[in-house]
Design an enzyme around this catalytic site. Structure first.
Site, PDB file in Angstrom:
ATOM      1  N   GLU A 110       0.834  -1.204   0.000  1.00  0.00           N
ATOM      2  CA  GLU A 110       0.000   0.000   0.000  1.00  0.00           C
ATOM      3  C   GLU A 110       0.870   1.256   0.000  1.00  0.00           C
ATOM      4  O   GLU A 110       0.561   2.242  -0.671  1.00  0.00           O
ATOM      5  CB  GLU A 110      -0.943  -0.020   1.203  1.00  0.00           C
ATOM      6  CG  GLU A 110      -2.043  -1.077   1.046  1.00  0.00           C
ATOM      7  CD  GLU A 110      -2.921  -1.212   2.274  1.00  0.00           C
ATOM      8  OE1 GLU A 110      -4.151  -1.189   2.133  1.00  0.00           O
ATOM      9  OE2 GLU A 110      -2.367  -1.362   3.390  1.00  0.00           O
ATOM     10  N   GLU A 130      -4.430  -9.560   3.055  1.00  0.00           N
ATOM     11  CA  GLU A 130      -5.157  -9.288   4.298  1.00  0.00           C
ATOM     12  C   GLU A 130      -6.359 -10.203   4.513  1.00  0.00           C
ATOM     13  O   GLU A 130      -6.678 -10.563   5.648  1.00  0.00           O
ATOM     14  CB  GLU A 130      -5.598  -7.814   4.331  1.00  0.00           C
ATOM     15  CG  GLU A 130      -4.490  -6.826   4.668  1.00  0.00           C
ATOM     16  CD  GLU A 130      -3.692  -6.374   3.464  1.00  0.00           C
ATOM     17  OE1 GLU A 130      -2.998  -5.353   3.554  1.00  0.00           O
ATOM     18  OE2 GLU A 130      -3.751  -7.051   2.404  1.00  0.00           O
TER      19      GLU A 130
END
Length: 256
Positions: A110, A130
């Site tokens: 990210e 995730e």
């Protein structure tokens, strides 16, 4: 003034700066301290004459993501601090290049997605896994990835949680170039030299114009994701996912 930090190093070379994520014992995993120091470092560089910035990880690993040994509250505080750093990079008038060696996973990817350009080791591992531990990419991953590689491929990567190589990432447009491992930093420096030879005013205007279509929705969306993550982080799935990861076993998630 460079930020004083045990987990961030800022190296200056004329008009080029390098920000080094410096938690090698944790594979440069993100933390509240690292995220806050990174935000400060970017803010400080914005006040200098630096023409381009390279972000890299210490000891040949970009970043292994977040720390799963935190409590849900600590995790959300880390995510919130990471979003601050990601916003600062994404809205900077200075071009940022992520030099990805080893791995850029979860929050590490990210962070790389917030940069303007990405150079990867062709054998690097990249992904947003995730969902395999009961959470979701809540620090800009769902927002940036869809815009960079398209919704279909972004959903495939996030819903499966699988990792891809730097070579495949380049074929998908996730990174600008995939190169042999020793050439990552040389390639990043070549790009910074080319960029820094161009007009700073033109570069800043180009970044602002290119980001304008997405910057506000992305940033506002990331803030919404932090609130959503508070709910998900308190769910038993996240506790089971973290525990399974730390114990090296497959998680057993409950039905919806």
């Amino acid at each position: 003034m460079p930020v004083e930090s045990d987990v961030i190093a800022v190296e200056m070379n004329d008009s080029i700066a390098e920000i080094v994520l410096n938690r090698p014992e944790q594979k440069n995993a993100l933390s509240q301290t690292l995220a806050r120091d990174l935000t400060e470092a970017v803010a400080n560089l914005n006040e200098t004459d630096v023409r381009a910035v390279i972000v890299r990880g210490a000891e040949n690993t970009f970043s292994a993501g977040g720390d799963l040994q935190q409590s849900p509250d600590e995790f959300i505080e880390e995510v919130s601090a990471s979003v601050d750093a990601i916003e600062k990079i994404h809205t900077s008038p200075i071009p940022y290049i992520a030099a990805i060696e080893g791995a850029a996973v979860g929050g590490g990817l990210e962070l790389a997605l917030a940069c303007d350009l990405r150079i990867a080791d062709e054998n690097a591992s990249l992904g947003l896994p995730e969902t395999t531990v009961g959470i979701f990419p809540c620090a800009g991953g769902t927002r940036f990835l869809s815009r960079i590689i398209g919704t279909a491929r972004a959903k495939e990567l996030m819903l499966t949680g699988r990792l891809i190589s730097g070579e495949q990432a380049a074929s998908w447009g996730l990174v600008n170039r995939a190169v042999e491992p020793p050439a990552v930093m040389d390639t990043a420096h070549e790009l910074t030299k080319t960029i820094s030879s161009n007009s700073p005013t033109g570069i800043e205007a180009t970044l602002r114009s290119t980001n304008e279509a997405f910057s506000r929705p992305v940033i506002e969306g990331m803030r919404w994701d932090v609130d959503l993550a508070r709910t998900v982080a308190d769910h038993p799935d996240f506790q089971e996912g973290k525990q399974a990861f730390l114990e090296g076993r497959d998680p057993e998630f409950q039905d919806r």
